[in-house]
Write an enzyme that holds these catalytic residues in place. Structure first.
Site, mmCIF file in Angstrom:
data_model
loop_
_atom_site.group_PDB
_atom_site.id
_atom_site.type_symbol
_atom_site.label_atom_id
_atom_site.label_comp_id
_atom_site.label_asym_id
_atom_site.label_seq_id
_atom_site.Cartn_x
_atom_site.Cartn_y
_atom_site.Cartn_z
ATOM 1 N N ASP A 145 20.263 16.418 4.831
ATOM 2 C CA ASP A 145 21.511 17.147 5.109
ATOM 3 C C ASP A 145 22.748 16.327 4.757
ATOM 4 O OD1 ASP A 145 20.200 19.377 5.964
ATOM 5 O OD2 ASP A 145 20.967 19.343 8.018
ATOM 6 N N TYR A 198 9.283 33.623 15.884
ATOM 7 C CA TYR A 198 7.907 33.230 15.570
ATOM 8 C C TYR A 198 7.284 32.448 16.721
ATOM 9 C CZ TYR A 198 10.240 28.980 13.669
ATOM 10 O OH TYR A 198 11.020 27.877 13.460
HETATM 11 P P1 FAD Z 1 19.189 15.487 10.866
HETATM 12 O O1 FAD Z 1 17.956 16.194 11.343
HETATM 13 O O2 FAD Z 1 20.489 16.050 11.280
HETATM 14 O O3 FAD Z 1 19.076 13.971 11.353
HETATM 15 C C1 FAD Z 1 20.185 13.091 11.260
HETATM 16 C C2 FAD Z 1 19.961 11.943 12.246
HETATM 17 O O4 FAD Z 1 21.017 10.999 12.044
HETATM 18 C C3 FAD Z 1 20.032 12.354 13.697
HETATM 19 O O5 FAD Z 1 18.975 11.748 14.407
HETATM 20 C C4 FAD Z 1 21.396 11.840 14.165
HETATM 21 O O6 FAD Z 1 21.411 11.483 15.557
HETATM 22 C C5 FAD Z 1 21.534 10.608 13.289
HETATM 23 N N1 FAD Z 1 22.922 10.207 13.027
HETATM 24 C C6 FAD Z 1 23.972 10.991 12.748
HETATM 25 N N2 FAD Z 1 25.076 10.261 12.530
HETATM 26 C C7 FAD Z 1 24.700 8.962 12.667
HETATM 27 C C8 FAD Z 1 25.396 7.730 12.528
HETATM 28 N N3 FAD Z 1 26.700 7.672 12.225
HETATM 29 N N4 FAD Z 1 24.695 6.571 12.734
HETATM 30 C C9 FAD Z 1 23.375 6.589 13.031
HETATM 31 N N5 FAD Z 1 22.675 7.742 13.188
HETATM 32 C C10 FAD Z 1 23.332 8.918 12.992
HETATM 33 N N6 FAD Z 1 14.761 23.523 7.996
HETATM 34 C C11 FAD Z 1 13.459 23.767 7.656
HETATM 35 O O7 FAD Z 1 12.917 23.105 6.750
HETATM 36 N N7 FAD Z 1 12.756 24.782 8.265
HETATM 37 C C12 FAD Z 1 13.305 25.551 9.257
HETATM 38 O O8 FAD Z 1 12.640 26.442 9.792
HETATM 39 C C13 FAD Z 1 14.675 25.312 9.634
HETATM 40 N N8 FAD Z 1 15.274 26.051 10.598
HETATM 41 C C14 FAD Z 1 16.593 25.811 10.912
HETATM 42 C C15 FAD Z 1 17.232 26.626 11.886
HETATM 43 C C16 FAD Z 1 18.589 26.438 12.177
HETATM 44 C C17 FAD Z 1 19.285 27.318 13.198
HETATM 45 C C18 FAD Z 1 19.305 25.403 11.517
HETATM 46 C C19 FAD Z 1 20.768 25.196 11.820
HETATM 47 C C20 FAD Z 1 18.674 24.577 10.589
HETATM 48 C C21 FAD Z 1 17.321 24.787 10.264
HETATM 49 N N9 FAD Z 1 16.667 23.992 9.309
HETATM 50 C C22 FAD Z 1 15.373 24.255 8.962
HETATM 51 C C23 FAD Z 1 17.379 22.873 8.657
HETATM 52 C C24 FAD Z 1 16.995 21.517 9.267
HETATM 53 O O9 FAD Z 1 17.174 21.542 10.645
HETATM 54 C C25 FAD Z 1 17.837 20.365 8.676
HETATM 55 O O10 FAD Z 1 18.035 20.562 7.313
HETATM 56 C C26 FAD Z 1 17.130 19.020 8.896
HETATM 57 O O11 FAD Z 1 17.056 18.719 10.266
HETATM 58 C C27 FAD Z 1 17.848 17.890 8.143
HETATM 59 O O12 FAD Z 1 17.218 16.671 8.412
HETATM 60 P P2 FAD Z 1 18.016 15.293 8.251
HETATM 61 O O13 FAD Z 1 17.043 14.233 8.652
HETATM 62 O O14 FAD Z 1 18.638 15.245 6.907
HETATM 63 O O15 FAD Z 1 19.204 15.383 9.278
#
Ligand code: FAD
Length: 393
Positions: free
Chosen positions: A292, A214
């Site tokens: 996640d 896209y």
């Molecule tokens: P994350 O984005 O993983 O953020 C976690 C944060 O915690 C990071 O900044 C990390 O550095 C930090 N962290 C980790 N461990 C520690 C620790 N011990 N102490 C302090 N900090 C820490 N989702 C959509 O909605 N639309 C899409 O189009 C989409 N496309 C995707 C394509 C691919 C190939 C993949 C693999 C995933 C896709 N996703 C999509 C899913 C999406 O990327 C994730 O679900 C989303 O980023 C989750 O957000 P989060 O904030 O829970 O975790």
């Protein structure tokens, strides 16, 4: 309002953690966001932002900023891999916005995170960089690798798929490799012949593989996610580089668009896709997981980040209307069934995308016939998902 004056400690400054920080700060909490990296940065990749996620961003007051940096695809088109014949489409644009009350957008992940961080800082969130959490205590405190502790009224684990907080109390949680890997990358649109630059979200489906393309940043970039079934295991992580030649070999017999886009790819990253069984609970007293960390999901319906946005809104709203342990319980009861349904729906999707053998032409013909007879079939399938609005729950 029960969040007013409370201290909230959030670990993980990704999309989910920053959205939760903003939502808690807007409700008067003294909010501390801890991130292990030295900067709040996202990887160079695109994100599909469906209307249910946009509704949260609108409610957080970020809608105008998001619209100014995102693009608005006209449709999602499902095509076969070799001839690129249209099998079915989901019209997006104005029709989809009317259907769900918010647009379907594409956005660069870094642009989304920048808008969230800007909003969080403006709302008074205290951002602590270079602070890696190692766990928590039930008091609660958020604990760090350095041996220090941060006491709070509630601790939120938004530390992603490899969550340290989840590891502490859900040690039996073991993901299993799906036998699929995903490459991701960005290609400059001007490196691809004009007629082959995808104008819509294009999903090309081949035996054992699929490719999503896209446009991003006003059409200057093309985002791709390429998925292949294979026996070899690959690590689950965003930033594991791979040789673009491997990607080109995997899709060598595909049609002209796939070959042109992947042919122009100079940098790619490989991600092993794992199924994480739903957790039996998301919290431990005053510590609660989101995004996640709570419910990692396969990317096949583009909902992981959107679910993290929904979690962020619901969690802040429940903590604001109930005292902490009850608010956490209410959040879980509102979110668990929906997140689990999204996890399982995403898992089932690969079967449809990767069809092989004699069933494949029959199902593709069926898709074309249904698409012609019922143009809104593709949209209606996801009404339960994209039409939901957590901000009015
Ligand atoms: P994350 O984005 O993983 O953020 C976690 C944060 O915690 C990071 O900044 C990390 O550095 C930090 N962290 C980790 N461990 C520690 C620790 N011990 N102490 C302090 N900090 C820490 N989702 C959509 O909605 N639309 C899409 O189009 C989409 N496309 C995707 C394509 C691919 C190939 C993949 C693999 C995933 C896709 N996703 C999509 C899913 C999406 O990327 C994730 O679900 C989303 O980023 C989750 O957000 P989060 O904030 O829970 O975790």
């Amino acid at each position: 309002m029960t969040l007013d004056g409370k201290t909230v400690a959030i670990t993980g400054g990704g999309i989910g953690g920053t959205a939760a920080a903003l939502a808690c700060a807007q409700r008067g909490a003294e909010t501390h966001l801890f991130e292990r990296a030295d900067a709040l940065l996202e990887v160079g990749a695109g994100l599909q932002l469906s209307p249910n996620g946009m509704k949260v961003l609108d409610a957080l007051g970020l809608g105008a900023r998001i619209r100014s940096v995102a693009s608005r695809p006209r449709a999602i088109e499902l095509r076969d891999h070799r001839h690129e014949r249209l099998l079915m489409q989901v019209p997006l644009g104005d029709a989809y916005e009317r259907r769900h009350g918010a647009p379907y957008l594409h956005i660069h992940r870094a642009d989304l995170l920048d808008v969230l961080v800007e909003g969080a800082r403006a709302a008074g969130v205290h951002v602590h960089l270079g602070r890696e959490s190692s766990g928590y205590t039930p008091d609660p405190t958020l604990d760090f690798e350095t041996g220090t502790r941060f006491p709070a009224d509630v601790v939120i684990g938004a530390d992603g798929v490899h969550s340290a907080l989840r590891r502490q109390s859900w040690s039996g949680h073991t993901p299993s490799f799906t036998g699929q890997v995903a490459w991701r990358g960005l290609v400059p649109a001007d490196a691809v012949p004009e007629g082959l630059v995808p104008a819509a979200t294009t999903l090309l489906m081949g035996p054992g593989r699929h490719l999503v393309l896209y446009p991003l940043r006003g059409g200057a970039l093309i985002n791709f996610v390429a998925v292949e079934e294979r026996e070899g295991w690959a690590e689950e992580g965003w930033s594991i580089p791979d040789d673009p030649a491997n990607l080109r070999v995997a899709f060598a017999d595909w049609g002209p668009t796939a070959r042109a886009v992947l042919g122009a790819c100079e940098e790619t990253f490989l991600w092993g896709l794992f199924v994480h069984p739903p957790l039996d609970r998301w919290s431990d007293g005053r510590m609660v997981l989101m995004g996640d960390a709570a419910h990692p999901m396969l990317p096949f319906i583009a909902q992981g980040a959107v679910m993290a946005l929904e979690d962020a809104w619901t969690l802040a709203s429940c903590l604001d209307s109930h005292d902490v342990p009850d608010g956490v319980a209410r959040y879980e009861s509102l979110r668990r069934d929906r997140a689990t349904r999204v996890q399982t729906t995403a898992q089932g999707q690969a079967r449809l995308y990767h069809l092989d053998g004699p069933l494949r032409p029959i199902i593709h013909l069926g898709m074309r016939m249904v698409g012609a007879a019922r143009p809104d079939f593709g949209s209606a399938r996801f009404d339960w998902l994209h039409g939901h609005d957590v901000t009015v729950d």
